[in-house]
Design a protein around this motif. Structure first.
Motif, PDB file in Angstrom:
ATOM      1  N   VAL A   1       0.872  -1.168   0.000  1.00 28.49           N
ATOM      2  CA  VAL A   1       0.000   0.000   0.000  1.00 28.49           C
ATOM      3  C   VAL A   1       0.907   1.215   0.000  1.00 28.49           C
ATOM      4  CG1 VAL A   1      -1.700   1.274   1.352  1.00 28.49           C
ATOM      5  CG2 VAL A   1      -1.819  -1.208   1.226  1.00 28.49           C
ATOM      6  N   GLU A   2       0.519   2.230  -0.754  1.00 28.39           N
ATOM      7  CA  GLU A   2       1.309   3.456  -0.835  1.00 28.39           C
ATOM      8  C   GLU A   2       0.430   4.637  -0.430  1.00 28.39           C
ATOM      9  OE1 GLU A   2       4.304   2.373  -4.473  1.00 28.39           O
ATOM     10  OE2 GLU A   2       2.286   3.039  -5.009  1.00 28.39           O
ATOM     11  N   LEU A   3       1.041   5.631   0.201  1.00 24.12           N
ATOM     12  CA  LEU A   3       0.354   6.837   0.650  1.00 24.12           C
ATOM     13  C   LEU A   3       1.027   8.056   0.066  1.00 24.12           C
ATOM     14  CD1 LEU A   3       0.209   6.014   4.464  1.00 24.12           C
ATOM     15  CD2 LEU A   3      -1.599   5.647   2.802  1.00 24.12           C
ATOM     16  N   ALA A   4       0.243   9.118  -0.137  1.00 24.56           N
ATOM     17  CA  ALA A   4       0.793  10.387  -0.610  1.00 24.56           C
ATOM     18  C   ALA A   4      -0.064  11.521  -0.052  1.00 24.56           C
ATOM     19  CB  ALA A   4       0.801  10.451  -2.131  1.00 24.56           C
ATOM     20  N   PRO A   5       0.575  12.583   0.443  1.00 28.11           N
ATOM     21  CA  PRO A   5      -0.210  13.737   0.882  1.00 28.11           C
ATOM     22  C   PRO A   5      -0.786  14.455  -0.337  1.00 28.11           C
ATOM     23  CG  PRO A   5       2.134  14.216   1.024  1.00 28.11           C
ATOM     24  CD  PRO A   5       2.006  12.777   0.612  1.00 28.11           C
ATOM     25  N   ALA A   6      -1.975  15.012  -0.157  1.00 24.83           N
ATOM     26  CA  ALA A   6      -2.631  15.739  -1.256  1.00 24.83           C
ATOM     27  C   ALA A   6      -3.377  16.924  -0.669  1.00 24.83           C
ATOM     28  CB  ALA A   6      -3.562  14.818  -2.016  1.00 24.83           C
ATOM     29  N   GLY A   7      -2.664  17.985  -0.374  1.00 25.35           N
ATOM     30  CA  GLY A   7      -3.299  19.152   0.226  1.00 25.35           C
ATOM     31  C   GLY A   7      -3.829  18.811   1.604  1.00 25.35           C
ATOM     32  N   THR A   8      -5.142  18.879   1.774  1.00 26.55           N
ATOM     33  CA  THR A   8      -5.748  18.582   3.070  1.00 26.55           C
ATOM     34  C   THR A   8      -6.208  17.136   3.173  1.00 26.55           C
ATOM     35  OG1 THR A   8      -7.910  19.287   2.281  1.00 26.55           O
ATOM     36  CG2 THR A   8      -6.527  20.953   3.344  1.00 26.55           C
ATOM     37  N   CYS A   9      -5.833  16.283   2.222  1.00 30.47           N
ATOM     38  CA  CYS A   9      -6.250  14.878   2.197  1.00 30.47           C
ATOM     39  C   CYS A   9      -5.033  13.965   2.116  1.00 30.47           C
ATOM     40  CB  CYS A   9      -7.146  14.612   0.991  1.00 30.47           C
ATOM     41  SG  CYS A   9      -8.691  15.515   1.046  1.00 30.47           S
ATOM     42  N   ILE A  10      -5.315  12.687   2.267  1.00 37.83           N
ATOM     43  CA  ILE A  10      -4.307  11.639   2.098  1.00 37.83           C
ATOM     44  C   ILE A  10      -4.785  10.732   0.981  1.00 37.83           C
ATOM     45  CG2 ILE A  10      -3.167   9.662   3.176  1.00 37.83           C
ATOM     46  CD1 ILE A  10      -3.546  11.114   5.852  1.00 37.83           C
ATOM     47  N   ARG A  11      -3.893  10.440   0.050  1.00 35.96           N
ATOM     48  CA  ARG A  11      -4.220   9.531  -1.060  1.00 35.96           C
ATOM     49  C   ARG A  11      -3.620   8.176  -0.756  1.00 35.96           C
ATOM     50  NH1 ARG A  11      -2.584  13.117  -6.242  1.00 35.96           N
ATOM     51  NH2 ARG A  11      -3.599  11.447  -7.387  1.00 35.96           N
ATOM     52  N   LEU A  12      -4.372   7.119  -1.087  1.00 33.31           N
ATOM     53  CA  LEU A  12      -3.936   5.741  -0.876  1.00 33.31           C
ATOM     54  C   LEU A  12      -4.107   4.971  -2.169  1.00 33.31           C
ATOM     55  CD1 LEU A  12      -5.949   6.566   1.756  1.00 33.31           C
ATOM     56  CD2 LEU A  12      -4.850   4.514   2.574  1.00 33.31           C
ATOM     57  N   ARG A  13      -3.204   4.036  -2.401  1.00 30.94           N
ATOM     58  CA  ARG A  13      -3.339   3.150  -3.551  1.00 30.94           C
ATOM     59  C   ARG A  13      -2.603   1.857  -3.259  1.00 30.94           C
ATOM     60  NH1 ARG A  13       0.676   5.666  -8.225  1.00 30.94           N
ATOM     61  NH2 ARG A  13       2.620   5.066  -7.211  1.00 30.94           N
ATOM     62  N   GLU A  14      -2.982   0.822  -3.970  1.00 26.72           N
ATOM     63  CA  GLU A  14      -2.281  -0.453  -3.921  1.00 26.72           C
ATOM     64  C   GLU A  14      -1.340  -0.473  -5.112  1.00 26.72           C
ATOM     65  OE1 GLU A  14      -3.110  -5.225  -3.979  1.00 26.72           O
ATOM     66  OE2 GLU A  14      -4.806  -3.871  -3.961  1.00 26.72           O
ATOM     67  N   SER A  15      -0.098  -0.831  -4.888  1.00 29.69           N
ATOM     68  CA  SER A  15       0.881  -0.770  -5.978  1.00 29.69           C
ATOM     69  C   SER A  15       0.531  -1.712  -7.119  1.00 29.69           C
ATOM     70  CB  SER A  15       2.285  -1.058  -5.457  1.00 29.69           C
ATOM     71  OG  SER A  15       2.330  -2.309  -4.824  1.00 29.69           O
ATOM     72  N   GLU A  16      -0.258  -2.747  -6.850  1.00 30.71           N
ATOM     73  CA  GLU A  16      -0.673  -3.664  -7.906  1.00 30.71           C
ATOM     74  C   GLU A  16      -1.635  -2.993  -8.888  1.00 30.71           C
ATOM     75  OE1 GLU A  16      -3.331  -7.108  -7.016  1.00 30.71           O
ATOM     76  OE2 GLU A  16      -1.535  -8.222  -7.618  1.00 30.71           O
ATOM     77  N   ASP A  17      -2.379  -1.985  -8.418  1.00 34.37           N
ATOM     78  CA  ASP A  17      -3.353  -1.271  -9.253  1.00 34.37           C
ATOM     79  C   ASP A  17      -3.208   0.230  -9.011  1.00 34.37           C
ATOM     80  OD1 ASP A  17      -5.466  -0.530 -10.830  1.00 34.37           O
ATOM     81  OD2 ASP A  17      -7.008  -1.257  -9.465  1.00 34.37           O
ATOM     82  N   PRO A  18      -2.107   0.841  -9.447  1.00 33.53           N
ATOM     83  CA  PRO A  18      -1.826   2.236  -9.116  1.00 33.53           C
ATOM     84  C   PRO A  18      -2.800   3.249  -9.723  1.00 33.53           C
ATOM     85  CG  PRO A  18      -0.203   1.418 -10.670  1.00 33.53           C
ATOM     86  CD  PRO A  18      -1.052   0.243 -10.254  1.00 33.53           C
ATOM     87  N   ALA A  19      -3.591   2.840 -10.703  1.00 33.85           N
ATOM     88  CA  ALA A  19      -4.549   3.772 -11.299  1.00 33.85           C
ATOM     89  C   ALA A  19      -5.761   3.998 -10.389  1.00 33.85           C
ATOM     90  CB  ALA A  19      -5.008   3.261 -12.656  1.00 33.85           C
ATOM     91  N   THR A  20      -5.987   3.097  -9.437  1.00 40.05           N
ATOM     92  CA  THR A  20      -7.107   3.231  -8.512  1.00 40.05           C
ATOM     93  C   THR A  20      -6.609   3.849  -7.220  1.00 40.05           C
ATOM     94  OG1 THR A  20      -8.176   1.298  -9.457  1.00 40.05           O
ATOM     95  CG2 THR A  20      -8.926   1.985  -7.293  1.00 40.05           C
ATOM     96  N   GLU A  21      -7.145   5.007  -6.873  1.00 38.48           N
ATOM     97  CA  GLU A  21      -6.734   5.708  -5.668  1.00 38.48           C
ATOM     98  C   GLU A  21      -7.935   6.013  -4.791  1.00 38.48           C
ATOM     99  OE1 GLU A  21      -4.652   9.296  -6.669  1.00 38.48           O
ATOM    100  OE2 GLU A  21      -3.281   8.261  -8.011  1.00 38.48           O
ATOM    101  N   LEU A  22      -7.705   5.999  -3.493  1.00 38.13           N
ATOM    102  CA  LEU A  22      -8.694   6.433  -2.516  1.00 38.13           C
ATOM    103  C   LEU A  22      -8.187   7.715  -1.886  1.00 38.13           C
ATOM    104  CD1 LEU A  22      -9.327   3.043  -0.688  1.00 38.13           C
ATOM    105  CD2 LEU A  22     -10.710   4.069  -2.495  1.00 38.13           C
ATOM    106  N   THR A  23      -9.091   8.589  -1.518  1.00 33.01           N
ATOM    107  CA  THR A  23      -8.730   9.835  -0.858  1.00 33.01           C
ATOM    108  C   THR A  23      -9.484   9.915   0.462  1.00 33.01           C
ATOM    109  OG1 THR A  23      -8.438  10.898  -2.998  1.00 33.01           O
ATOM    110  CG2 THR A  23      -8.626  12.341  -1.111  1.00 33.01           C
ATOM    111  N   ALA A  24      -8.783  10.286   1.519  1.00 35.70           N
ATOM    112  CA  ALA A  24      -9.407  10.376   2.837  1.00 35.70           C
ATOM    113  C   ALA A  24      -8.903  11.606   3.571  1.00 35.70           C
ATOM    114  CB  ALA A  24      -9.094   9.132   3.653  1.00 35.70           C
ATOM    115  N   ALA A  25      -9.751  12.149   4.422  1.00 35.98           N
ATOM    116  CA  ALA A  25      -9.328  13.224   5.320  1.00 35.98           C
ATOM    117  C   ALA A  25      -8.387  12.614   6.358  1.00 35.98           C
ATOM    118  CB  ALA A  25     -10.541  13.839   6.005  1.00 35.98           C
ATOM    119  N   PRO A  26      -7.420  13.366   6.845  1.00 37.77           N
ATOM    120  CA  PRO A  26      -6.480  12.812   7.829  1.00 37.77           C
ATOM    121  C   PRO A  26      -7.176  12.225   9.057  1.00 37.77           C
ATOM    122  CG  PRO A  26      -5.643  14.880   6.995  1.00 37.77           C
ATOM    123  CD  PRO A  26      -7.039  14.728   6.442  1.00 37.77           C
TER     124      PRO A  26
END
Length: 66
Positions: free
Chosen positions: A21-46
């Motif tokens: 699983v990979e994480l990346a900050p995105a302004g006021t949110c956190i982005r998550l993705r599985e490296s097996e399917d990097p085109a699919t991302e989830l976004t969540a508030a911290p």
């Protein structure tokens, strides 16, 4: 918008494979993705992401908020 800087989970198997699983900050949110399917991302508030981590660490399913 610049490309996100992804960070692998410390629970990754340590290889360069697609098993983490990979994480990346995105302004006021956190982005998550599985490296097996990097085109699919989830976004969540911290706060929401922190609640998920607390529930997982406690071995409980996260509660759903309306």
């Amino acid at each position: 918008m610049s490309a996100p800087t992804w960070q692998k989970s410390t629970f990754s198997d340590g290889s360069d494979g697609d098993t983490c699983v990979e994480l990346a900050p995105a302004g006021t949110c956190i982005r998550l993705r599985e490296s097996e399917d990097p085109a699919t991302e989830l976004t969540a508030a911290p706060e929401t992401f922190a609640g998920l981590l607390r529930a997982l660490r406690a071995g409980k399913p996260p509660s759903r908020q309306p």
